[in-house]
Design an enzyme around this catalytic site. Structure first.
Site, mmCIF file in Angstrom:
data_model
loop_
_atom_site.group_PDB
_atom_site.id
_atom_site.type_symbol
_atom_site.label_atom_id
_atom_site.label_comp_id
_atom_site.label_asym_id
_atom_site.label_seq_id
_atom_site.Cartn_x
_atom_site.Cartn_y
_atom_site.Cartn_z
ATOM 1 N N GLU A 162 0.832 -1.211 0.000
ATOM 2 C CA GLU A 162 0.000 0.000 0.000
ATOM 3 C C GLU A 162 0.859 1.251 0.000
ATOM 4 O O GLU A 162 1.882 1.328 0.685
ATOM 5 C CB GLU A 162 -0.894 -0.035 1.248
ATOM 6 C CG GLU A 162 -1.876 1.094 1.384
ATOM 7 C CD GLU A 162 -2.790 0.888 2.586
ATOM 8 O OE1 GLU A 162 -3.514 1.830 2.941
ATOM 9 O OE2 GLU A 162 -2.773 -0.223 3.182
ATOM 10 N N GLU A 166 -3.694 10.494 2.487
ATOM 11 C CA GLU A 166 -4.924 10.564 3.277
ATOM 12 C C GLU A 166 -5.083 11.951 3.884
ATOM 13 O O GLU A 166 -4.098 12.607 4.237
ATOM 14 C CB GLU A 166 -4.920 9.529 4.397
ATOM 15 C CG GLU A 166 -5.047 8.099 3.920
ATOM 16 C CD GLU A 166 -5.048 7.127 5.089
ATOM 17 O OE1 GLU A 166 -6.079 6.484 5.315
ATOM 18 O OE2 GLU A 166 -4.012 7.019 5.770
ATOM 19 N N TRP A 253 -14.545 7.874 3.704
ATOM 20 C CA TRP A 253 -15.039 6.955 4.730
ATOM 21 C C TRP A 253 -15.058 7.618 6.097
ATOM 22 O O TRP A 253 -14.326 8.581 6.337
ATOM 23 C CB TRP A 253 -14.195 5.683 4.752
ATOM 24 C CG TRP A 253 -12.749 5.846 5.100
ATOM 25 C CD1 TRP A 253 -11.751 6.316 4.284
ATOM 26 C CD2 TRP A 253 -12.135 5.554 6.358
ATOM 27 N NE1 TRP A 253 -10.548 6.312 4.950
ATOM 28 C CE2 TRP A 253 -10.751 5.848 6.226
ATOM 29 C CE3 TRP A 253 -12.591 5.048 7.571
ATOM 30 C CZ2 TRP A 253 -9.839 5.677 7.264
ATOM 31 C CZ3 TRP A 253 -11.688 4.860 8.613
ATOM 32 C CH2 TRP A 253 -10.327 5.171 8.451
ATOM 33 N N THR A 264 -8.643 5.179 16.260
ATOM 34 C CA THR A 264 -9.050 5.570 14.908
ATOM 35 C C THR A 264 -9.847 6.861 14.946
ATOM 36 O O THR A 264 -9.637 7.773 14.134
ATOM 37 C CB THR A 264 -9.882 4.453 14.258
ATOM 38 O OG1 THR A 264 -9.103 3.260 14.200
ATOM 39 C CG2 THR A 264 -10.305 4.844 12.848
#
Length: 446
Positions: A162, A166, A253, A264
């Site tokens: 990956e 972000e 998201w 998170t």
């Protein structure tokens, strides 16, 4: 004004039932069973779409359970139409039929693609149908905003290599970058790049990826470089460096979803507000994507070639020396098929009868269905959740149920607009969501 986004409905064309339990899970120490041999991007076992983009051969029943991945093609995606987009419940692995596959509610507005996130939903994710084995990718885009709202533009391989950009919606002047090798969660490798107002202003974000280094650029200026030479892991005796064919993925998201882990939520800037000014004004959070350009790596010998039609793996180690650039087919005949039996459910042979005989997990996040071939007569009229009225079999589902399952893109019937102008939703089945949201957060976007 945009029509109301769809309530919870059928997420797989031709679905006959939805079971309460989740699909079987999979991992490096727990491979999928033969009857559902494909380990999806979200670490769940199934057939059909589970065996296409994101299928991890290391965790599947066997290396050939997953379909090979279509090789890299130089292409500029204008992002001004959804004609070349398919929901994953409608895609059978042929990249000539679609440029993007995904789940959620992408819209077209002012010649750009919006990734939307209505109240009590888990947002939208799109991925290219072809894979890059090194190369350059550049996205012209604007992010979303708000506490708990996360926008992402990444490269992601089937074995979970990956490379990330972000943005968290409370900091519109910073873009976070990171990279991972085979999904190993090492958060110490992140790095920030300053940017001016990522929500209101378009910027060009670019990833230049070679076998030797990753370069992140913003508006043509180098913001960060990571060299492969600096990633040697003496314990495992390998380079912890992204090195396998990857799809371009763009997503929006809710990192601040109240059911997420505290770490998170804190990273995402706090709990998401489903009654924010952005929701009141538009009916959804959104990120805007303009042109996306892919340039394949140019080399005459591996690693990084794109001579054949597909990439596959010769060994479970799934490093770049095990990638095979060859001519294995990438398609299945129905959403009942797998890499082990690519013709199962073929309507030309079975006339739909075989599809009726089995209910299996065929679409990640889409529950259990017969896995019929999209577009056949058998499926006509079956997407009862996609009518213009927004009514369907799940219209009575409560918002609390939607928040718990993360299955639907919208459960309260809210409508939205952007600056008073109409936005156009993709036709077809729009209610398929990202049920495995926690898996996405852990494996795809952190």
């Amino acid at each position: 004004m945009l029509q109301s986004l769809l309530p919870l409905g059928v997420a797989l064309l031709g679905a006959t039932s939805v079971l309460a339990q989740d699909p079987p899970t999979c991992g490096l120490d727990k491979k999928c069973p033969k009857e559902t041999p494909c380990c999806s991007q979200y670490n769940q076992c199934g057939v059909g779409a589970f065996c296409l983009g994101g299928c991890d051969p290391r965790m599947s029943f066997s290396l050939d359970s997953c379909l090979p991945a279509p090789t890299c093609k130089d292409k500029t995606y204008k992002m001004d139409s959804l004609d070349r987009y398919k929901d994953i419940s409608e895609y059978l692995g042929d990249p000539s039929t679609a440029d993007w596959v995904g789940q959620g509610e992408p819209l077209i507005y002012n010649g750009n693609t919006l990734l939307t996130m209505p109240p009590k939903s888990v947002g939208t994710v799109l991925a290219t149908t072809t894979y890059m084995w090194y190369g350059n990718v550049k996205a012209r885009m604007k992010t979303s905003k708000g506490a708990g709202v996360v926008t992402a533009f990444i490269l992601f391989s089937d074995v979970k290599d990956e490379i990330d950009y972000e943005w968290v919606g409370v900091d519109l002047n910073t873009v976070q970058t990171n990279y991972y090798f085979q999904g190993i969660t090492d958060y110490t490798q992140s790095g920030n790049i300053s940017v001016a107002d990522s929500y209101n202003e378009f910027h060009d974000y670019e990833i230049q990826w070679t076998p030797d280094q990753i370069t992140w650029l913003v508006d043509g200026k180098v913001g960060r470089v990571k060299k492969r030479a600096d990633t040697w892991n003496a314990t495992s005796n390998q380079w912890n460096f992204p090195q396998t064919p990857s799809r371009v993925q763009i997503s929006l998201w809710p990192g601040g979803l109240e059911t997420n882990a505290k770490g998170t939520i804190d990273w995402a800037g706090g709990k998401i507000d489903w009654n924010s000014d952005e929701i009141k004004k538009n009916g959804y959070y959104y990120a805007t994507f303009g042109e996306i350009k892919v340039e394949c790596y140019k080399t005459s010998s591996a690693p990084g070639t794109n001579k054949g039609i597909s990439y596959s793996y010769s060994d479970i180690s799934a490093t770049n020396n095990t990638v095979v650039d060859g001519n294995k087919p990438t398609t299945i005949k129905s959403l009942l098929a797998t890499g082990l039996d690519t013709t199962k459910g073929d309507p030309a042979k079975d006339k739909g009868n075989a599809a009726q005989s089995s209910a299996v997990y065929a679409v990640p996040g889409g529950g259990v269905g017969t896995g019929n071939v999209p577009g056949t007569d058998k499926n006509e009229g079956s997407d009862s959740g996609s009518g213009s009225s927004g009514s369907g079999s799940g219209s009575s589902t409560s918002a609390s149920e939607c928040a718990k399952t993360g299955f639907s893109q919208s459960c309260d019937g809210s409508s939205g607009q952007v600056n008073g102008n109409d936005a156009v939703r993709v036709s077809g089945l729009g209610a398929s969501g990202l049920a495995a949201f926690i898996s996405i957060a852990g494996l795809l976007l952190l």
